[in-house]
Write an enzyme that holds these catalytic residues in place. Structure first.
Site, PDB file in Angstrom:
ATOM      1  N   ARG A   1       0.852  -1.197   0.000  1.00  0.00           N
ATOM      2  CA  ARG A   1       0.000   0.000   0.000  1.00  0.00           C
ATOM      3  C   ARG A   1       0.885   1.244   0.000  1.00  0.00           C
ATOM      4  O   ARG A   1       2.100   1.141   0.099  1.00  0.00           O
ATOM      5  CB  ARG A   1      -0.937  -0.020   1.208  1.00  0.00           C
ATOM      6  CG  ARG A   1      -0.207  -0.358   2.510  1.00  0.00           C
ATOM      7  CD  ARG A   1      -0.656   0.376   3.700  1.00  0.00           C
ATOM      8  NE  ARG A   1      -0.494   1.795   3.597  1.00  0.00           N
ATOM      9  CZ  ARG A   1       0.661   2.436   3.767  1.00  0.00           C
ATOM     10  NH1 ARG A   1       1.790   1.794   4.015  1.00  0.00           N
ATOM     11  NH2 ARG A   1       0.710   3.755   3.671  1.00  0.00           N
ATOM     12  N   GLY A   2       0.238   2.418  -0.067  1.00  0.00           N
ATOM     13  CA  GLY A   2       1.000   3.666  -0.151  1.00  0.00           C
ATOM     14  C   GLY A   2       1.181   4.011  -1.620  1.00  0.00           C
ATOM     15  O   GLY A   2       1.634   3.161  -2.406  1.00  0.00           O
ATOM     16  N   ALA A   3       0.793   5.234  -1.991  1.00  0.00           N
ATOM     17  CA  ALA A   3       0.717   5.584  -3.415  1.00  0.00           C
ATOM     18  C   ALA A   3       1.976   5.234  -4.229  1.00  0.00           C
ATOM     19  O   ALA A   3       1.882   4.515  -5.228  1.00  0.00           O
ATOM     20  CB  ALA A   3       0.348   7.067  -3.542  1.00  0.00           C
TER      21      ALA A   3
ATOM     22  N   GLN B   1      -2.770   2.811   9.742  1.00  0.00           N
ATOM     23  CA  GLN B   1      -1.424   2.900   9.151  1.00  0.00           C
ATOM     24  C   GLN B   1      -0.470   3.670  10.062  1.00  0.00           C
ATOM     25  O   GLN B   1       0.729   3.405  10.083  1.00  0.00           O
ATOM     26  CB  GLN B   1      -1.477   3.588   7.787  1.00  0.00           C
ATOM     27  CG  GLN B   1      -2.106   2.780   6.670  1.00  0.00           C
ATOM     28  CD  GLN B   1      -3.575   3.095   6.505  1.00  0.00           C
ATOM     29  OE1 GLN B   1      -4.258   3.454   7.457  1.00  0.00           O
ATOM     30  NE2 GLN B   1      -4.098   2.952   5.303  1.00  0.00           N
TER      31      GLN B   1
ATOM     32  N   ASP C   1      -1.999  11.106  -2.256  1.00  0.00           N
ATOM     33  CA  ASP C   1      -2.317  10.022  -3.188  1.00  0.00           C
ATOM     34  C   ASP C   1      -2.620  10.555  -4.588  1.00  0.00           C
ATOM     35  O   ASP C   1      -2.441   9.856  -5.574  1.00  0.00           O
ATOM     36  CB  ASP C   1      -3.490   9.200  -2.664  1.00  0.00           C
ATOM     37  CG  ASP C   1      -3.067   8.450  -1.417  1.00  0.00           C
ATOM     38  OD1 ASP C   1      -3.087   9.045  -0.331  1.00  0.00           O
ATOM     39  OD2 ASP C   1      -2.673   7.282  -1.540  1.00  0.00           O
TER      40      ASP C   1
ATOM     41  N   ASN D   1      -5.682  12.640   0.116  1.00  0.00           N
ATOM     42  CA  ASN D   1      -4.814  11.855   0.995  1.00  0.00           C
ATOM     43  C   ASN D   1      -5.724  11.072   1.940  1.00  0.00           C
ATOM     44  O   ASN D   1      -6.956  11.192   1.892  1.00  0.00           O
ATOM     45  CB  ASN D   1      -3.857  12.778   1.752  1.00  0.00           C
ATOM     46  CG  ASN D   1      -2.744  12.005   2.446  1.00  0.00           C
ATOM     47  OD1 ASN D   1      -2.077  11.171   1.820  1.00  0.00           O
ATOM     48  ND2 ASN D   1      -2.545  12.222   3.733  1.00  0.00           N
ATOM     49  N   LYS D   2      -5.121  10.297   2.797  1.00  0.00           N
ATOM     50  CA  LYS D   2      -5.879   9.411   3.693  1.00  0.00           C
ATOM     51  C   LYS D   2      -7.000  10.151   4.414  1.00  0.00           C
ATOM     52  O   LYS D   2      -6.811  11.285   4.859  1.00  0.00           O
ATOM     53  CB  LYS D   2      -4.895   8.793   4.691  1.00  0.00           C
ATOM     54  CG  LYS D   2      -5.466   7.756   5.622  1.00  0.00           C
ATOM     55  CD  LYS D   2      -6.218   6.659   4.916  1.00  0.00           C
ATOM     56  CE  LYS D   2      -5.396   5.900   3.895  1.00  0.00           C
ATOM     57  NZ  LYS D   2      -6.223   5.002   3.046  1.00  0.00           N
TER      58      LYS D   2
HETATM   59  O1  MRU Z   1      -4.683   3.375   1.705  1.00  0.00           O
HETATM   60  P1  MRU Z   1      -3.204   3.493   1.729  1.00  0.00           P
HETATM   61  O2  MRU Z   1      -2.558   2.989   2.960  1.00  0.00           O
HETATM   62  O3  MRU Z   1      -2.568   2.958   0.477  1.00  0.00           O
HETATM   63  O4  MRU Z   1      -3.070   5.046   1.746  1.00  0.00           O
HETATM   64  C1  MRU Z   1      -2.136   5.734   1.097  1.00  0.00           C
HETATM   65  C2  MRU Z   1      -1.286   6.369   2.049  1.00  0.00           C
HETATM   66  O5  MRU Z   1      -0.384   5.737   2.538  1.00  0.00           O
HETATM   67  C3  MRU Z   1      -1.516   7.739   2.435  1.00  0.00           C
HETATM   68  O6  MRU Z   1      -2.653   8.344   2.034  1.00  0.00           O
HETATM   69  C4  MRU Z   1      -0.248   8.510   2.260  1.00  0.00           C
HETATM   70  O7  MRU Z   1      -0.350   9.649   3.006  1.00  0.00           O
HETATM   71  C5  MRU Z   1       0.106   8.822   0.838  1.00  0.00           C
HETATM   72  S1  MRU Z   1       1.196   7.630   0.172  1.00  0.00           S
HETATM   73  C6  MRU Z   1       2.816   8.153   0.626  1.00  0.00           C
END
Ligand code: MRU
Length: 345
Positions: free
Chosen positions: A44-46, A194, A235, A245-246
Site C-alpha cells: 500500500r501507499g501511493a 497505518q 495520493d 490523501n488518507k
Molecule cells: O490506503 P493506503 O494505505 O494505500 O493510503 C495511502 C497512504 O499511505 C496515504 O494516504 C499517504 O499519506 C500517501 S502515500 C505516501
C-alpha cells in the site's frame, strides 16, 4: 526492511496487514497475486503501489508463452487487471502507463525475450526514480523544518509506502539525521491504522522520537501549542493544488489553519495529475465495512451496523502551506506553479 523486492521472476512482499505484530514476507510469482496484494493492502501507499504494479506487469510479461502477435493483447489484459486494484492513487495509473509506453516502443524488437528485458529495466527505473525522488523531497522539505519542532504526521508515508525512505517521513528522516531536535506525533489513522501500526513502528526502528495519538486528539494538541508543523503525504494532487490523501487529512488541515500551524504535503511529481482541474474530480475509494467493524479480526462494533468507509478525502489547496516535491517546494498559486514544476527538469 524493504516493502517489495524483485528477485529473479518473483516479487517478495512484506505483508503490511500483519505489521507490527508479525514481520512476514511472501513470495508472489504472478501478476494476479500482485493485484490481489495491492487490493488487500499487503502492499500500500501511493508510490509503492505504482512500483509494485510495474513489477506485476513484468511478472505477467515473463510468464508469457505465446506468439509475438498476441503479446500486445495479452499485456493489455494484465494492465486491465492491475489498473483496477485501487482507484485513488494516481501513481498506479502513471506507472502502468509508463510500462505500456515501454511495451509499445519495444514491440519493434520483435523478440519477446528482448521486450521482457526492456520491461524489467523500466520497472527497475520506476523504482529507482522513486527512491531518488524521496531523498530529494527530504532535502527540500528539511528547509521548512525548524531546528526544534513537534511535528504531526498522518497515515504512513515512509519505507512502507514508497520504494525506500518515504515522502513526508523522508522529510522527517532527513530533519532528524541532519541533527534537528524533532519529536513526532503520529496519528493512529483509523480505520486501517497505518499510523499506529506502520508509522510509529518505522519511527521507533529509526529511533526518531515518536508519540502515538488517537486521531481525535490532534485539535487538542494544536490548541495547546504543542504542534509546530503538520506534514502529510498525498495520493493524488489536482492541477489547482487540491490534495487527496488518507481520510482525516482534511480535518487536520482545517485544524492547522485555525491554529496557525503550517500544513505541508510531501509527494513526488508522479502524484500530480494535471488532467484533473480540481479535487472534486478525484475518485475516492470506498473500502470494506470490515475495516471499521474489526481491528485485526476482532469485532469492535455490532456486525450489523451500517458502515460508510471512504478511504481518502480532499484537502482544498487554500489550506496547504506548500507541496514538497523532488523538484522543490511548490506554493500558491498552485494552478501556475504546479504546471511550472511539472515541466522543470
Ligand atoms: O490506503 P493506503 O494505505 O494505500 O493510503 C495511502 C497512504 O499511505 C496515504 O494516504 C499517504 O499519506 C500517501 S502515500 C505516501
Amino acid at each position: 526492511m524493504k516493502a517489495i523486492q524483485l528477485l529473479g521472476d518473483a516479487l517478495i512482499i512484506l505483508d503490511q496487514t500483519k505489521l507490527p505484530l508479525e514481520i512476514s514476507s511472501r513470495t508472489v510469482r504472478t501478476y494476479e497475486e500482485v493485484a490481489s496484494a495491492i487490493r488487500q493492502m499487503e502492499v500500500r501507499g501511493a508510490p509503492l503501489i505504482g512500483a509494485a504494479a510495474a513489477y506485476g506487469y513484468v511478472l505477467g510479461a515473463l510468464a508469457y508463452q505465446g506468439e509475438l502477435a498476441e503479446f500486445d493483447s495479452y499485456m493489455q489484459q494484465i494492465q486491465e487487471t492491475l489498473v483496477q486494484t485501487r482507484p485513488t492513487a494516481i501513481n498506479l495509473f502513471w506507472a502502468l502507463r509508463r510500462m505500456e509506453d515501454c511495451l509499445r516502443e519495444n514491440m519493434r524488437l520483435e523478440d519477446i525475450a528482448a521486450i521482457q528485458t526492456r520491461l524489467m529495466a523500466e520497472a527497475d527505473k520506476i523504482a529507482a526514480e522513486d527512491v531518488q525522488a524521496n531523498y530529494a523531497i527530504g532535502e527540500h522539505g528539511n528547509e521548512v523544518i525548524p531546528k526544534n519542532a513537534n511535528i504531526l504526521t498522518y497515515c504512513n508515508t515512509g519505507n512502507l509506502a514508497t520504494v525506500e525512505y518515504g515522502t513526508a517521513l523522508g522529510v522527517i528522516r532527513k530533519a532528524f539525521s541532519s541533527g534537528k531536535t524533532i519529536h513526532i506525533f503520529a496519528c493512529e489513522t483509523r480505520p486501517f491504522l497505518q499510523g499506529a501500526r506502520l508509522t510509529a513502528w518505522e519511527l521507533m526502528e529509526d529511533q526518531i522520537p515518536v508519540t502515538l495519538i488517537a486521531d481525535n486528539m490532534a485539535g487538542f494538541l494544536m490548541q495547546k501549542n504543542k504542534i509546530d508543523l503538520v506534514i502529510v503525504g498525498a495520493d493524488r494532487i489536482a492541477a489547482n493544488g487540491d490534495v487527496a490523501n488518507k481520510i482525516g487529512t482534511y480535518s487536520l488541515a482545517v485544524l492547522a489553519q485555525a491554529h496557525n500551524v503550517p500544513f505541508y504535503v510531501a509527494a513526488p511529481t508522479a502524484t500530480i495529475d494535471l488532467k484533473l482541474t480540481g479535487g472534486q474530480e478525484i475518485p475516492i475509494e470506498e473500502r470494506s465495512a470490515k475495516e471499521i467493524l474489526e481491528v485485526f479480526g476482532v469485532p469492535v462494533a455490532s456486525p450489523e451496523v451500517p458502515v460508510y468507509n471512504p478511504a481518502f478525502d480532499v484537502t482544498p489547496a487554500k489550506y496547504i502551506s506548500g507541496i514538497i516535491t523532488e523538484k522543490g517546494i511548490v506554493t500558491a498559486p498552485y494552478a501556475v506553479n504546479l504546471l511550472k514544476v511539472m515541466v522543470r527538469s
